[in-house]
Enzyme design. Structure first.
Site, PDB file in Angstrom:
ATOM      1  N   GLU A 119       0.808  -1.213   0.000  1.00 32.86           N
ATOM      2  CA  GLU A 119       0.000   0.000   0.000  1.00 32.86           C
ATOM      3  C   GLU A 119       0.846   1.271   0.000  1.00 32.86           C
ATOM      4  OE1 GLU A 119      -4.036   0.647   0.696  1.00 32.86           O
ATOM      5  OE2 GLU A 119      -3.087  -0.299  -1.028  1.00 32.86           O
ATOM      6  N   THR A 134      -5.288   8.563  -5.997  1.00 31.14           N
ATOM      7  CA  THR A 134      -5.097   8.917  -4.589  1.00 31.14           C
ATOM      8  C   THR A 134      -4.118  10.065  -4.424  1.00 31.14           C
ATOM      9  OG1 THR A 134      -5.585   6.645  -3.920  1.00 31.14           O
ATOM     10  CG2 THR A 134      -4.427   8.025  -2.330  1.00 31.14           C
TER      11      THR A 134
END
Length: 384
Positions: free
Chosen positions: A197, A251
Site C-alpha cells: 500500500e 489517490t
C-alpha cells in the site's frame, strides 16, 4: 503501481538481496532480523525455522473497503462485500517448482468484468500490489526453499476509492501465508499488505487493515503499530450503497488537494464526529454512524469539488432516505449508509441519476453489507 512499487520494495528490506530474473520473479537471501517498514512498525522475519508447505495451492478473497468514513481520515475504515464475493479481489498462490527457490512470480492478471483493466497492471511482482505483498509475506515467513506463482483476479476497478490495491495485497498476503500453514499473526499480515500500500497510496492502513481483519478497524498508531478492531453488535443491519462513476480519482491527486493547515475549531469538530462514529459502531447505532459519517468538515469539502456531481449526489442520497453519505476513501465512489437493504435500490438510483444530471458521469450502484470476515481462504488444493 509502477516504479514507486519497485523502489519501495527494494528499500524496505535492507537485509535482503534481490535479483530480477527473466521470469519476472523475485529472490532473496536473508539473515534473521526485524524488517522496519517505518520506525516502530516492524515485520518479523521468521528465518529460524523455515515452514513446510501445507497445500499445493491456496485461493484467497479480500473484500472492498471504505476508508476514512468521513471524519476518520487515515485512521478509520471498514470492509464491505456482496453475497457473490464479486466486490473484491481474488489471488491464487501456487507452489511452482519450475521457478528458482525463494522466488515469487505473477502468472496471470485477469479481470472478468473489466477485461481492459488487466492490461494496465504489471506482471512484474515488484510493480504489482499483489506481488509486493506476496514477497513481504514470503519473507516474513522465512521461506527460502520454495517458489510461488500467483494469479490475480481483479473484481474492483482502479482508482475507485474502494481499496482496490488493498484488496489485491490482502488476498495475496493471506494466500501465501495459508500456503505455508497460516503462521503469520494479524499484524504481520497487515504489515505485509501495508508494504504494498505504501508504494501506491502512502503509508496508511485504513484500507489494508479492514481488508484483512474485516469489520470496522481503528488505526490507533504506527509507532508502535496498533490496530483496534471495533466490534459492532451482531444485530446491526448496516448496508452501504456504493455508487461508482465512470471517473478515476488517483489517490495522489486527491491527497494533494487537502489543506495544509486546519483550524482548532475544525479539528475539534471533526474529532468529535470521529468519536461519535466509533460510538455508533460499538453501540450498533446505524443512525449515529450515518450522521457522523456525513459530518466531515475538513477532507470531504476539499475533495468533493474534484468529483463532478458529488455534492448533488450526497444531497440526493440524504433526500432518498439514506442515514448518511460521504466520499469513499479518496473517491470517486460515493458511499451512503442505510439501515437494512430495503431502500438500497431507491437510494442507489437517485445517486446514479444525480451523478449524470449534475456531473455528466455514468455510474453504477451496488448495495453491499458490512463484511465481518476480511481476507479469507476460499479454496485449497492438497499437496501431492
Amino acid at each position: 503501481m509502477a516504479a514507486a512499487a519497485a523502489a519501495a520494495a527494494t528499500s524496505s528490506f535492507p537485509s535482503a538481496r534481490r535479483e530480477r530474473t527473466r521470469t519476472r520473479s523475485w529472490a532473496w537471501s536473508a539473515r534473521p532480523s526485524l524488517v522496519s517498514l517505518r520506525s516502530g512498525a516492524l515485520l518479523r522475519v521468521r528465518a529460524a525455522a523455515e515452514p513446510a508447505p501445507a497445500f499445493h495451492s491456496v485461493t484467497a478473497f479480500a473484500p472492498a473497503t471504505v476508508a476514512n468514513l468521513g471524519p476518520g481520515f487515515d485512521f478509520l475504515g471498514c470492509a464491505v462485500a456482496d453475497a457473490s464475493l464479486s466486490l473484491g479481489d481474488t489471488v491464487t498462490a501456487t507452489l511452482d517448482p519450475t521457478l528458482p527457490p525463494g522466488t515469487v512470480s505473477i502468472a496471470s492478471v485477469t479481470s472478468p468484468s473489466r477485461p481492459h483493466l488487466a492490461a494496465r497492471l504489471s506482471k512484474d511482482p515488484l510493480r504489482n500490489c499483489a506481488g509486493v505483498a506476496a514477497i513481504a509475506a514470503l519473507r516474513a515467513l522465512g521461506v527460502r526453499s520454495h517458489a510461488v506463482s500467483i494469479q490475480l483476479t481483479k473484481g474492483l476497478p482502479l482508482g475507485s476509492g474502494l481499496g482496490s490495491s488493498a484488496a489485491s495485497a490482502a488476498a495475496a498476503a493471506k494466500a501465501v501465508d495459508a500456503l505455508f500453514g497460516s503462521r503469520l499473526g494479524r499484524d504481520d499480515l497487515v504489515l505485509a499488505g501495508l508494504e504494498s500500500e505504501k508504494a501506491v497510496s502512502g503509508f496508511h492502513a485504513d484500507n489494508i487493515a479492514p481488508a484483512i481483519l474485516g469489520g470496522f478497524v481503528l488505526v490507533r498508531s504506527y509507532e508502535p503499530f496498533h490496530l483496534v478492531p471495533l466490534a459492532s453488535p451482531p444485530g446491526l443491519r448496516l448496508h452501504l450503497v456504493l455508487v461508482t462513476p465512470d471517473f478515476e480519482a488517483p489517490t495522489s491527486k486527491m491527497r494533494a488537494a487537502l489543506p495544509k493547515e486546519v483550524g482548532v475549531q475544525q479539528h475539534v469538530r471533526n474529532s468529535s464526529q470521529a468519536a461519535a462514529l466509533v460510538a455508533g459502531v460499538l453501540q450498533g447505532d446505524a443512525g449515529l454512524i450515518g450522521s457522523a459519517m456525513s459530518s466531515d468538515g475538513i477532507v470531504e469539502p476539499s475533495r468533493a469539488p474534484l468529483i463532478p456531481g458529488m455534492v448533488a449526489v450526497k444531497a440526493a442520497a440524504l433526500q432518498a432516505g439514506a442515514l448518511g453519505c460521504t466520499i469513499s476513501g479518496a473517491g470517486p465512489t460515493a458511499v451512503a449508509v442505510i439501515d437494512g437493504e430495503e431502500k438500497g435500490e431507491e437510494v442507489g438510483g437517485r445517486m446514479v441519476d444525480a451523478f449524470w444530471s449534475a456531473g455528466k458521469l455514468k455510474a453504477t450502484a451496488t448495495v453491499a453489507q458490512l463484511d465481518r470476515h476480511g481476507a479469507r481462504v476460499i479454496a485449497t488444493t492438497a499437496l501431492g
